[in-house]
Design a protein around this motif. Structure first.
Motif, mmCIF file in Angstrom:
data_model
loop_
_atom_site.group_PDB
_atom_site.id
_atom_site.type_symbol
_atom_site.label_atom_id
_atom_site.label_comp_id
_atom_site.label_asym_id
_atom_site.label_seq_id
_atom_site.Cartn_x
_atom_site.Cartn_y
_atom_site.Cartn_z
ATOM 1 N N THR A 145 -8.549 -6.518 -5.943
ATOM 2 C CA THR A 145 -7.399 -5.381 -6.043
ATOM 3 C C THR A 145 -6.370 -5.425 -5.402
ATOM 4 O OG1 THR A 145 -9.625 -3.885 -6.271
ATOM 5 C CG2 THR A 145 -7.375 -2.801 -5.676
ATOM 6 N N PRO A 146 -5.112 -5.471 -6.004
ATOM 7 C CA PRO A 146 -3.881 -5.697 -5.280
ATOM 8 C C PRO A 146 -3.918 -4.878 -3.836
ATOM 9 C CG PRO A 146 -3.398 -4.998 -7.439
ATOM 10 C CD PRO A 146 -4.865 -5.020 -7.444
ATOM 11 N N ALA A 147 -3.395 -5.052 -2.677
ATOM 12 C CA ALA A 147 -3.180 -4.315 -1.587
ATOM 13 C C ALA A 147 -2.116 -3.838 -1.284
ATOM 14 C CB ALA A 147 -3.750 -5.153 -0.574
ATOM 15 N N MET A 148 -1.756 -2.737 -0.633
ATOM 16 C CA MET A 148 -0.320 -2.418 -0.306
ATOM 17 C C MET A 148 -0.033 -3.148 0.885
ATOM 18 S SD MET A 148 -0.069 1.791 -0.289
ATOM 19 C CE MET A 148 -1.561 1.835 0.732
ATOM 20 N N HIS A 149 0.957 -3.981 0.926
ATOM 21 C CA HIS A 149 1.423 -4.951 1.870
ATOM 22 C C HIS A 149 2.445 -4.330 2.835
ATOM 23 C CE1 HIS A 149 -0.349 -7.634 -1.272
ATOM 24 N NE2 HIS A 149 -1.129 -8.015 -0.077
ATOM 25 N N CYS A 150 3.295 -3.561 2.128
ATOM 26 C CA CYS A 150 4.569 -3.355 2.834
ATOM 27 C C CYS A 150 5.032 -2.078 2.506
ATOM 28 C CB CYS A 150 5.687 -4.220 2.690
ATOM 29 S SG CYS A 150 6.018 -4.571 1.064
ATOM 30 N N GLU A 151 6.163 -1.500 2.923
ATOM 31 C CA GLU A 151 6.998 -0.311 2.718
ATOM 32 C C GLU A 151 7.406 -0.415 1.102
ATOM 33 O OE1 GLU A 151 10.974 1.513 3.974
ATOM 34 O OE2 GLU A 151 9.575 1.018 5.688
ATOM 35 N N GLY A 152 7.608 -1.591 0.647
ATOM 36 C CA GLY A 152 8.092 -1.695 -0.598
ATOM 37 C C GLY A 152 6.853 -1.244 -1.825
ATOM 38 N N CYS A 153 5.549 -1.763 -1.212
ATOM 39 C CA CYS A 153 4.541 -1.262 -1.947
ATOM 40 C C CYS A 153 4.508 0.123 -2.093
ATOM 41 C CB CYS A 153 3.239 -2.202 -1.342
ATOM 42 S SG CYS A 153 3.185 -3.993 -1.504
ATOM 43 N N GLU A 154 4.574 0.941 -1.040
ATOM 44 C CA GLU A 154 4.255 2.203 -0.686
ATOM 45 C C GLU A 154 5.343 2.881 -1.630
ATOM 46 O OE1 GLU A 154 2.978 3.999 3.404
ATOM 47 O OE2 GLU A 154 4.733 2.377 3.619
ATOM 48 N N ASN A 155 6.692 2.384 -1.731
ATOM 49 C CA ASN A 155 7.539 3.042 -2.349
ATOM 50 C C ASN A 155 6.994 3.041 -3.911
ATOM 51 O OD1 ASN A 155 8.863 4.021 -0.205
ATOM 52 N ND2 ASN A 155 10.252 2.008 0.153
ATOM 53 N N ARG A 156 7.004 1.712 -4.142
ATOM 54 C CA ARG A 156 6.435 1.406 -5.626
ATOM 55 C C ARG A 156 5.558 2.375 -6.069
ATOM 56 N NH1 ARG A 156 3.720 -3.739 -8.436
ATOM 57 N NH2 ARG A 156 4.183 -3.058 -10.422
ATOM 58 N N ILE A 157 4.546 2.657 -5.234
ATOM 59 C CA ILE A 157 3.366 3.495 -5.671
ATOM 60 C C ILE A 157 4.110 5.224 -5.569
ATOM 61 C CG2 ILE A 157 1.384 4.781 -4.798
ATOM 62 C CD1 ILE A 157 0.393 1.680 -3.686
ATOM 63 N N LYS A 158 4.595 5.535 -4.799
ATOM 64 C CA LYS A 158 5.203 6.851 -4.643
ATOM 65 C C LYS A 158 6.292 7.168 -5.746
ATOM 66 C CE LYS A 158 4.742 7.761 0.359
ATOM 67 N NZ LYS A 158 5.488 7.862 1.620
ATOM 68 N N SER A 159 6.965 6.154 -6.036
ATOM 69 C CA SER A 159 8.113 6.502 -7.092
ATOM 70 C C SER A 159 7.340 6.428 -8.447
ATOM 71 C CB SER A 159 9.142 5.397 -6.911
ATOM 72 O OG SER A 159 8.575 4.202 -7.503
ATOM 73 N N ASN A 160 6.334 5.846 -8.676
ATOM 74 C CA ASN A 160 5.557 5.903 -9.881
ATOM 75 C C ASN A 160 4.857 6.978 -10.250
ATOM 76 O OD1 ASN A 160 6.632 3.322 -11.769
ATOM 77 N ND2 ASN A 160 6.343 2.632 -9.756
ATOM 78 N N ILE A 161 4.043 7.319 -9.210
ATOM 79 C CA ILE A 161 2.756 8.422 -9.281
ATOM 80 C C ILE A 161 3.432 9.715 -9.155
ATOM 81 C CG2 ILE A 161 0.651 9.271 -8.054
ATOM 82 C CD1 ILE A 161 0.695 6.219 -9.436
ATOM 83 N N ARG A 162 4.664 9.985 -8.638
ATOM 84 C CA ARG A 162 5.122 11.340 -8.360
ATOM 85 C C ARG A 162 5.504 11.849 -9.641
ATOM 86 N NH1 ARG A 162 11.106 11.469 -7.951
ATOM 87 N NH2 ARG A 162 11.624 9.238 -8.309
ATOM 88 N N PHE A 163 5.611 11.075 -10.798
ATOM 89 C CA PHE A 163 5.859 11.541 -11.953
ATOM 90 C C PHE A 163 4.743 12.180 -12.868
ATOM 91 C CE2 PHE A 163 9.525 8.685 -11.448
ATOM 92 C CZ PHE A 163 10.418 9.503 -11.505
ATOM 93 N N VAL A 164 3.360 11.721 -12.404
ATOM 94 C CA VAL A 164 2.201 12.415 -13.140
ATOM 95 C C VAL A 164 2.337 13.902 -12.596
ATOM 96 C CG1 VAL A 164 -0.521 12.283 -12.866
ATOM 97 C CG2 VAL A 164 0.750 10.327 -12.442
ATOM 98 N N LYS A 165 2.352 14.593 -13.902
ATOM 99 C CA LYS A 165 2.271 16.026 -13.943
ATOM 100 C C LYS A 165 1.348 16.642 -12.924
ATOM 101 C CE LYS A 165 4.240 17.812 -18.097
ATOM 102 N NZ LYS A 165 4.471 17.140 -19.235
ATOM 103 N N GLY A 166 1.542 17.660 -12.037
ATOM 104 C CA GLY A 166 1.042 18.639 -11.104
ATOM 105 C C GLY A 166 0.998 17.658 -9.658
ATOM 106 N N THR A 167 1.426 16.763 -9.575
ATOM 107 C CA THR A 167 1.369 16.134 -8.293
ATOM 108 C C THR A 167 2.278 16.909 -7.238
ATOM 109 O OG1 THR A 167 1.344 13.865 -9.298
ATOM 110 C CG2 THR A 167 1.849 14.080 -6.927
ATOM 111 N N LYS A 168 1.346 16.973 -6.086
ATOM 112 C CA LYS A 168 2.209 17.932 -4.931
ATOM 113 C C LYS A 168 2.392 17.280 -3.996
ATOM 114 C CE LYS A 168 0.094 22.309 -5.986
ATOM 115 N NZ LYS A 168 -0.943 23.268 -5.627
ATOM 116 N N LYS A 169 1.918 16.269 -3.489
ATOM 117 C CA LYS A 169 2.114 15.393 -2.152
ATOM 118 C C LYS A 169 1.403 14.021 -2.364
ATOM 119 C CE LYS A 169 2.387 15.970 2.805
ATOM 120 N NZ LYS A 169 2.208 17.221 3.831
ATOM 121 N N ILE A 170 2.183 12.950 -2.023
ATOM 122 C CA ILE A 170 1.601 11.758 -1.965
ATOM 123 C C ILE A 170 1.801 11.146 -0.372
ATOM 124 C CG2 ILE A 170 1.740 9.260 -2.845
ATOM 125 C CD1 ILE A 170 3.042 10.507 -5.257
#
Length: 65
Positions: A2-27
């Motif tokens: 499983t790929p790991a979150m290595h840095c802030e860039g990984c965090e931002n990639r996850i947050k910027s993509n996952i926030r578009f899932v309908k119903g997401t309140k907080k990540i």
């Protein structure tokens, strides 16, 4: 493996993509703990929707028990 979150860039990639899932309140991400906590409205989305969204960006997830 499983790929790991290595840095802030990984965090931002996850947050910027996952926030578009309908119903997401907080990540909340934690690189040191390798965790992503998602607060969502289960009337608008499901855990499976998040599995698909993470898979699209190259990650796999598992529910915390």
């Amino acid at each position: 493996p499983t790929p790991a979150m290595h840095c802030e860039g990984c965090e931002n990639r996850i947050k910027s993509n996952i926030r578009f899932v309908k119903g997401t309140k907080k990540i909340i991400t934690s690189v040191p703990n390798q965790t992503v906590t998602i607060i969502y409205n289960n009337e608008k989305t499901t855990y499976q929707d998040y599995e698909k969204a993470f898979k699209k960006i190259g990650y796999t997830i598992k529910k915390k028990k």
